[in-house]
Design a protein around this motif. Structure first.
Motif, PDB file in Angstrom:
ATOM      1  N   PHE B   3      20.519  46.166  41.609  1.00 32.51           N
ATOM      2  CA  PHE B   3      19.359  46.281  40.717  1.00 32.51           C
ATOM      3  C   PHE B   3      18.463  47.450  41.102  1.00 32.51           C
ATOM      4  CE2 PHE B   3      16.208  44.586  43.530  1.00 32.51           C
ATOM      5  CZ  PHE B   3      16.816  43.582  44.268  1.00 32.51           C
ATOM      6  N   ILE B   4      18.511  47.859  42.377  1.00 27.73           N
ATOM      7  CA  ILE B   4      17.710  49.032  42.780  1.00 27.73           C
ATOM      8  C   ILE B   4      18.286  50.284  42.115  1.00 27.73           C
ATOM      9  CG2 ILE B   4      16.997  50.493  44.720  1.00 27.73           C
ATOM     10  CD1 ILE B   4      16.777  48.011  46.417  1.00 27.73           C
ATOM     11  N   ILE B   5      19.627  50.369  42.115  1.00 31.97           N
ATOM     12  CA  ILE B   5      20.272  51.536  41.484  1.00 31.97           C
ATOM     13  C   ILE B   5      19.995  51.520  39.975  1.00 31.97           C
ATOM     14  CG2 ILE B   5      22.499  52.637  40.982  1.00 31.97           C
ATOM     15  CD1 ILE B   5      23.374  51.470  43.788  1.00 31.97           C
ATOM     16  N   THR B   6      20.127  50.326  39.367  1.00 31.54           N
ATOM     17  CA  THR B   6      19.843  50.223  37.922  1.00 31.54           C
ATOM     18  C   THR B   6      18.390  50.598  37.634  1.00 31.54           C
ATOM     19  OG1 THR B   6      21.255  48.280  38.061  1.00 31.54           O
ATOM     20  CG2 THR B   6      20.236  48.720  35.932  1.00 31.54           C
ATOM     21  N   ALA B   7      17.489  50.137  38.527  1.00 28.10           N
ATOM     22  CA  ALA B   7      16.062  50.447  38.340  1.00 28.10           C
ATOM     23  C   ALA B   7      15.822  51.946  38.412  1.00 28.10           C
ATOM     24  CB  ALA B   7      15.248  49.728  39.414  1.00 28.10           C
ATOM     25  N   LEU B   8      16.486  52.602  39.363  1.00 24.55           N
ATOM     26  CA  LEU B   8      16.331  54.060  39.489  1.00 24.55           C
ATOM     27  C   LEU B   8      16.836  54.761  38.230  1.00 24.55           C
ATOM     28  CD1 LEU B   8      17.350  54.680  43.205  1.00 24.55           C
ATOM     29  CD2 LEU B   8      15.098  54.958  42.183  1.00 24.55           C
ATOM     30  N   LEU B   9      17.952  54.259  37.712  1.00 23.84           N
ATOM     31  CA  LEU B   9      18.506  54.864  36.487  1.00 23.84           C
ATOM     32  C   LEU B   9      17.548  54.657  35.313  1.00 23.84           C
ATOM     33  CD1 LEU B   9      22.274  53.907  36.831  1.00 23.84           C
ATOM     34  CD2 LEU B   9      21.245  56.173  37.102  1.00 23.84           C
TER      35      LEU B   9
END
Lengths: 171, 496
Positions: B3-9
Motif C-alpha cells: 500500500f505504500i507503493i500504491t500510495a506513492l503511485l
C-alpha cells in the motif's frame, strides 16, 4: 491592536468614566448562557426517549461553562473603568452594519433575479457588479477605473472560471 | 509495503500533482496579499475541493498551507506588513535587507529556509506518526477524553490575553458543534426547523465567515487611511541581490536550529508558529557570532524565523494524525477537510486509510519541492502581487467567498450562515476573543462529546474503575494546574 484608537483607559478626572467593554461582555456571556440553559436548550433539544445520556447533557454543560466564564470575566473587570484595548467603537459597528447590508443586498438581488430568470448565472451577472461597486465604495478613496474594473472584469473572470472552467452553476 | 507503493503511485498521478501545484500557487498568492494568510487561504480553498478525490483534495489543501507559509513572508519582507503574527519576526531582518537594495536575496533566504524547515518537520512526522499512532491506539475513550480536555485547555490558555475568553470561545465553538442530529438518539438539536442544519453547521461557511470575511471588512474599513509601505530600495548591483550557495550553506545552523525548535513546538497543541519563530530568532541571536547585526537585515534572522515557522506546519500534523487533535487553526481546518472527504483523523487512520495517509506524506514532500520550484521561478511575479491595490483585491476576495460557499453547499442557506458568522467573527476580533479557540472547539466538539459519553457509559456501572485509568486521571487532575501555571507565567511575562 491596543492603543490604535477607539476607547482608552480612563486615567484622569477630566476624562469621563467610560464603560469597560469586558465587563459588559462578561454580563452578555452570562446572560446568553442562562438564556441557553433555561429557554433555548429546553426548546431545541428533546431528551424524551433517550436511553443513555440525554442529548442535552453536552449543550447544558457547555452553557454552564459559558456562564462560569462570563461571571469570571465580569468579576475580573468590576473595578476597571474604561477599556484597556482598542475595543469596539461606534464606527466599527456602523461599518460592520454597512458591510453586512451590502453583502445582504447583493445576495437578495442575486436570489431574486436568479429565481425570476430561472437560468444559471443571470442573477450572478446582475447582482455581482452591483455588489462589487458597493464593496469598493466601502473602501473609500478608490479611483473611478477601479469601479469599472471591479464591476465588469472581475465578475466576467469569475463567470468564465466557474462556468467555462469548472462547469459549476451560479444563480 | 504494497500500500505504500500504491500510495506513492497515487501521489505521483497527474491529478494529485496538478492539485498540489494549484494549492501551492493559491497559497503563495493569497499569503502574499497583505492581511490574508494561510488559514484564510485554506478556508477559501476548501469549497474548491468538494468534487475532488480525497488525496487530491487534501494534497491541494496541504499545498495551500505550505505555499501560504512562504507567501506570508513576501508581504512581510517587501511591505513590512506581516500577514500573520509569526511573520512579524521575519520583518525584523527581512524588511531592512529589502530596503538596503536586496529584496531578492531576502526573499530567496526566506524561500530556501522555509522549504528546508518544512521538509525536516515532514520527515519527523513521517517517521514518528505511525509509531505514535500504535501507542495512541492503546488509549480508550477515557484516556482520549482526558487528552482532548487538556489539549483544549492548553489551547485556550495560550490563545489571546484572557483565559476566561479563551475557554468561552472554545466552549461556544463546541456548543455550536452540537447543532444537528444527535448521534445516539437521532433527535435534532438546535436546528430551529431548518432541514439544512440536520448535518450540522457547514465548516467551510463557518470558517470563511469567522476568519476571512471579518479580515476583509477590516481591511476595507482601513480604506483611504491605508498607506502602502513599499520598499524604497537603495540601488544595488543585480549580482549582489542574490543568495549564493556559499551564503546559503553558511546559514545551516540557524536553519536547522529553527527547524528543530519549530518541530518540537508544532508537535505540542496550542503553542503555535509565533512562539516558534520568535524563540528561533532569540536562539539565533544568542548563538550568533555577530548578534548586533540581527535586526539590521541579517540573512541569519530571516533563515531562523522562516525555518521555524514552516517547521511547525508539518509537526502540527503529528497530534492531528495520531490523536485527531488539531494543534492550531490550520490543522483544525484540515480536520474539517478530512471529515468532508469521509476520513476521520486519529490513530485508526493508519489502519483504515493507510494508503491515503502515505499518499499524503508523499504529497507533502511533493508540495515542498513545488514551493521551491514555483517560488523560485515566480519570485518576481509574486513580488508584484503585493502591489495590487487593496480596493481591487478585497472586494473581489469577498465576492469569491460568497461564490465559493454557494457552489460548495449548493444554495444560499450556507451563504447567509457565512454572513452571520462574519458578524460574530468581526465582534470576536474587536473584543479580543480568540477565533482560534472557537474554531478548534467547533472541530473537537463532537470528538469530546463522544468520548465523554463513552467514558460515562463505561464508568457508570463501576465508578471505581476510574482508578484503572491512571493516565487519564493524572491528566484530568493536572489540567487546572497546567492552565494556572501557563496563565500565571504569561501574566508575569506581560508585566515584565
Amino acid at each position: 491592536m491596543a492603543g490604535k484608537g477607539g476607547t482608552k483607559r480612563t486615567t484622569g478626572p477630566t476624562r469621563p468614566v467610560e464603560l469597560n467593554q469586558d465587563l459588559v461582555l462578561g454580563l452578555v456571556i452570562t446572560g446568553f448562557g442562562l438564556l441557553l440553559i433555561f429557554w433555548i436548550i429546553p426548546a431545541q433539544v428533546n431528551d424524551g426517549g433517550s436511553f443513555g445520556l440525554p442529548p442535552s447533557l453536552a449543550p447544558k454543560s457547555l452553557a454552564w461553562l459559558m456562564v462560569a466564564m462570563g461571571a469570571v470575566l465580569t468579576v475580573q473587570n468590576l473595578k476597571i473603568h474604561g477599556d484597556p484595548g482598542r475595543g469596539l467603537t461606534r464606527v466599527d459597528v456602523a461599518y460592520l452594519a454597512a458591510s453586512v447590508l451590502s453583502v445582504a443586498f447583493m445576495l437578495v438581488l442575486m436570489q431574486w433575479v436568479g429565481d425570476w430568470a430561472g437560468r444559471p448565472y443571470v442573477g450572478f451577472l446582475v447582482a455581482a457588479p452591483a455588489g462589487l461597486v458597493l464593496f469598493t465604495l466601502l473602501h473609500t478613496g478608490a479611483p473611478l477605473w477601479v469601479y469599472l474594473f471591479n464591476a465588469v472584469a472581475a465578475p466576467l473572470a469569475i463567470y468564465i472560471g466557474f462556468w467555462w472552467g469548472l462547469r459549476l452553476p451560479l444563480p | 509495503m504494497d500500500f505504500i507503493i500504491t500510495a506513492l503511485l497515487d501521489a505521483l498521478s497527474l491529478t494529485t500533482f496538478l492539485s498540489v501545484a494549484l494549492g501551492v500557487l493559491i497559497g503563495i498568492v493569497i499569503g502574499a496579499i497583505p492581511g490574508l494568510n494561510a488559514p484564510m487561504a485554506i478556508a477559501v480553498a476548501i469549497p474548491l475541493t468538494f468534487t475532488m478525490a480525497p488525496l487530491a483534495a487534501i494534497g491541494m489543501l496541504v499545498g495551500v498551507m505550505k505555499g501560504g507559509g512562504f507567501g506570508g513572508a513576501i508581504g512581510a519582507i517587501l511591505l513590512n506588513t506581516p500577514g500573520e503574527p509569526h511573520s512579524a519576526a521575519t520583518t525584523l531582518d527581512g524588511h531592512p535587507l529589502a530596503k538596503s537594495g536586496k529584496p531578492r536575496k531576502a526573499l530567496q533566504t526566506a524561500l530556501y529556509s522555509s522549504v528546508v524547515g518544512d521538509s525536516c518537520s515532514d520527515l519527523v512526522l513521517i517517521l514518528l506518526a505511525p509509531t505514535l499512532a500504535i501507542f495512541a491506539l492503546q488509549a480508550g475513550p477515557v484516556e482520549l477524553a482526558a487528552i482532548l480536555i487538556i489539549s483544549l485547555t492548553l489551547i485556550a490558555s495560550l490563545s489571546g490575553k484572557s483565559l476566561a475568553k479563551g475557554i468561552f470561545a472554545a466552549a461556544f465553538g463546541a456548543l455550536l458543534a452540537t447543532v444537528g442530529v444527535d448521534p445516539e438518539t437521532a433527535s435534532p438539536r438546535f436546528t430551529f426547523g431548518f432541514v439544512e442544519l440536520f448535518d450540522g453547521l457547514p465548516l467551510a461557511a463557518v470558517a470563511i465567515g469567522v476568519l476571512a470575511v471579518p479580515e476583509i471588512i477590516m481591511r476595507l474599513q482601513e480604506g483611504r487611511h491605508y498607506r502602502r509601505r513599499d520598499v524604497e530600495a537603495v540601488a544595488t548591483e543585480a549580482r549582489q541581490d542574490r543568495l549564493t550557495l556559499s551564503e546559503f550553506l553558511a546559514l545551516k545552523m540557524p536553519i536547522f536550529r529553527g527547524a528543530g525548535i519549530g518541530t518540537a513546538i508544532g508537535a505540542l497543541p496550542g503553542l503555535g508558529t509565533t512562539l516558534a519563530a520568535f524563540l528561533s530568532y532569540a536562539a539565533t541571536k544568542r548563538f550568533s557570532k555577530q548578534p548586533e547585526k540581527l535586526g539590521t537585515g541579517a540573512t541569519e534572522g530571516i533563515a531562523a524565523t522562516e525555518s521555524a515557522n514552516s517547521a511547525v506546519s508539518g509537526a502540527n500534523l503529528i497530534p492531528l494524525l495520531t490523536l485527531g487533535i488539531p494543534g492550531n487553526l490550520t490543522a483544525a481546518l484540515l480536520v474539517g477537510a478530512f471529515l468532508i472527504h469521509g476520513v476521520t483523523p486519529g490513530p485508526l487512520i493508519f489502519q483504515r486509510d493507510a494508503q491515503l495517509i502515505y499518499g499524503l506524506f508523499a504529497a507533502m514532500i511533493m508540495a515542498n519541492v513545488m514551493v521551491l520550484v514555483i517560488g523560485s521561478f515566480g519570485l518576481r511575479v509574486f513580488a508584484l502581487i503585493v502591489k495590487v491595490p487593496p480596493y481591487v483585491v478585497y472586494p473581489i476576495v469577498l465576492l469569491l467567498c460568497v461564490v465559493g460557499i454557494y457552489v460548495s453547499q449548493g444554495g444560499f442557506f450556507a451563504v447567509w450562515l457565512m454572513l452571520g458568522f462574519a458578524v460574530l467573527g468581526y465582534l470576536m476580533v474587536r473584543l479580543e476573543i480568540s477565533v482560534v479557540c472557537f474554531i478548534i472547539g467547533l472541530v473537537l466538539g463532537p470528538m469530546i462529546e463522544l468520548s465523554i459519553r463513552q467514558s460515562v457509559v463505561l464508568l457508570s456501572r463501576n465508578p471505581a474503575a476510574i482508578f484503572d485509568h491512571v493516565f487519564a486521571l493524572v491528566l484530568v487532575v493536572a489540567t487546572p494546574f497546567v492552565a494556572w501555571i501557563l496563565v500565571r507565567d504569561r501574566a508575569r511575562l506581560s508585566d515584565g
